[in-house]
Scaffold this motif. Structure first.
Motif, PDB file in Angstrom:
ATOM      1  N   MET A  42      72.305  57.937 -14.716  1.00  0.00           N
ATOM      2  CA  MET A  42      73.290  58.566 -13.831  1.00  0.00           C
ATOM      3  C   MET A  42      72.586  59.347 -12.730  1.00  0.00           C
ATOM      4  N   ASN A  43      71.441  59.938 -13.064  1.00  0.00           N
ATOM      5  CA  ASN A  43      70.579  60.566 -12.062  1.00  0.00           C
ATOM      6  C   ASN A  43      70.161  59.519 -11.025  1.00  0.00           C
ATOM      7  N   LEU A  44      69.695  58.386 -11.486  1.00  0.00           N
ATOM      8  CA  LEU A  44      69.234  57.316 -10.588  1.00  0.00           C
ATOM      9  C   LEU A  44      70.360  56.819  -9.689  1.00  0.00           C
ATOM     10  N   VAL A  45      71.526  56.572 -10.280  1.00  0.00           N
ATOM     11  CA  VAL A  45      72.667  56.081  -9.504  1.00  0.00           C
ATOM     12  C   VAL A  45      73.081  57.112  -8.456  1.00  0.00           C
ATOM     13  N   VAL A  72      71.622  67.867 -11.500  1.00  0.00           N
ATOM     14  CA  VAL A  72      72.363  68.249 -12.706  1.00  0.00           C
ATOM     15  C   VAL A  72      72.077  67.261 -13.833  1.00  0.00           C
ATOM     16  N   PHE A  73      72.126  65.962 -13.525  1.00  0.00           N
ATOM     17  CA  PHE A  73      71.842  64.949 -14.541  1.00  0.00           C
ATOM     18  C   PHE A  73      70.390  65.034 -15.018  1.00  0.00           C
ATOM     19  N   ASP A  74      69.492  65.386 -14.100  1.00  0.00           N
ATOM     20  CA  ASP A  74      68.082  65.532 -14.481  1.00  0.00           C
ATOM     21  C   ASP A  74      67.908  66.662 -15.489  1.00  0.00           C
ATOM     22  N   PHE A  75      68.678  67.732 -15.312  1.00  0.00           N
ATOM     23  CA  PHE A  75      68.651  68.833 -16.282  1.00  0.00           C
ATOM     24  C   PHE A  75      69.278  68.413 -17.604  1.00  0.00           C
ATOM     25  N   LEU A  76      70.406  67.709 -17.516  1.00  0.00           N
ATOM     26  CA  LEU A  76      71.151  67.353 -18.727  1.00  0.00           C
ATOM     27  C   LEU A  76      70.428  66.328 -19.588  1.00  0.00           C
ATOM     28  N   ASP A  77      69.681  65.403 -18.959  1.00  0.00           N
ATOM     29  CA  ASP A  77      69.001  64.399 -19.797  1.00  0.00           C
ATOM     30  C   ASP A  77      67.921  65.047 -20.656  1.00  0.00           C
ATOM     31  N   GLY A  78      67.217  66.028 -20.101  1.00  0.00           N
ATOM     32  CA  GLY A  78      66.219  66.744 -20.888  1.00  0.00           C
ATOM     33  C   GLY A  78      66.867  67.567 -21.987  1.00  0.00           C
TER      34      GLY A  78
END
Length: 235
Positions: free
Chosen positions: A14-17, A51-57
């Motif tokens: 989702m970060n990538l998209v 936000v997605f980068d934070f959430l994936d971790g």
């Protein structure tokens, strides 16, 4: 259990998209979409990627779903969202609002140095609690603020002055990503002042700068982050 293990990677995608959508919006730049110019949507999608980068971790830590695949996927996604997307946003600003079209190609330093920074991070065991070089998400935040600054000042500032300011930034910020400057992480393990005073100053500074200057305050925030790292280096 297998489904649970895929949640962090799904969030990473989702970060990538989000980064890909930001690139598309960057090339529409002044087109109005949903009541906002496309450049604003590009900034919003870069923010969504962060936000997605934070959430994936967070998901990986919470679910104990670490993997080498996730590590590599995270870097590839970050390169698009925080390297290519802000570079294309700045590229389109430069080509549309300045006559220095030759300088627009300097934006390619952003993804190039970002890729090198991410590759180094993946093999550097020293960067668990702090960073060596400017993190690529901070780089993206700077360029979002820089484009907002450019749009706010393009009519009032002499073009040559703006061009040279951006020229310096387009060289300095990418090089900071691959520098040996030790930068503190924003991860807070305790709330004590002694361990976190740099973080608290940065957070308060960010709030004040964004309130005072709007989105362009994000660029000043990253400059504050860099200044704190230079003046008060991480032990």
């Amino acid at each position: 259990m297998k489904i649970v293990s895929k949640i962090p990677n799904t969030i990473t995608l989702m970060n990538l998209v989000s980064g890909c959508v930001a690139v598309i919006m960057a090339f529409k730049f002044n087109e109005m979409t949903g009541g906002l110019p496309a450049w604003a949507w590009a900034m919003i999608w870069i923010g969504a990627a962060a936000v997605f980068d934070f959430l994936d971790g967070l998901a990986a830590r919470t679910l104990h779903a670490y993997s080498e695949l996730g590590k590599e996927l995270d870097s590839l996604s970050d390169l698009v969202s925080f390297g290519v997307a802000p570079a294309m946003l700045m590229y389109n600003f430069l080509t549309l609002y300045t006559s220095a079209s030759w300088m627009a190609f300097l934006v390619l330093l952003i993804p190039a140095m970002g890729a090198l920074r991410l590759a180094r991070f993946n093999i550097d065991e020293r960067q668990h609690t702090s960073f060596i070089g400017l993190p690529i998400p901070a780089n993206a935040i700077f360029w979002v603020g820089a484009v907002a600054w450019g749009l706010a000042n393009v009519e009032s500032m002499e073009e040559q002055v703006m061009v040279w300011i951006l020229y310096i930034a387009l060289v300095a910020i990418p090089l900071l990503m691959v520098s040996n400057l030790r930068m503190f992480s924003l991860k807070i393990k305790s709330f004590g002042w002694t361990e976190n005073w740099r973080r608290y100053i940065l957070i308060l500074g960010c709030a004040g700068l964004v309130i005072a200057f709007g989105v362009q305050g994000l660029a000043w925030t990253i400059l504050l982050y860099i200044a704190l790292a230079v003046i008060c280096p991480q032990n």
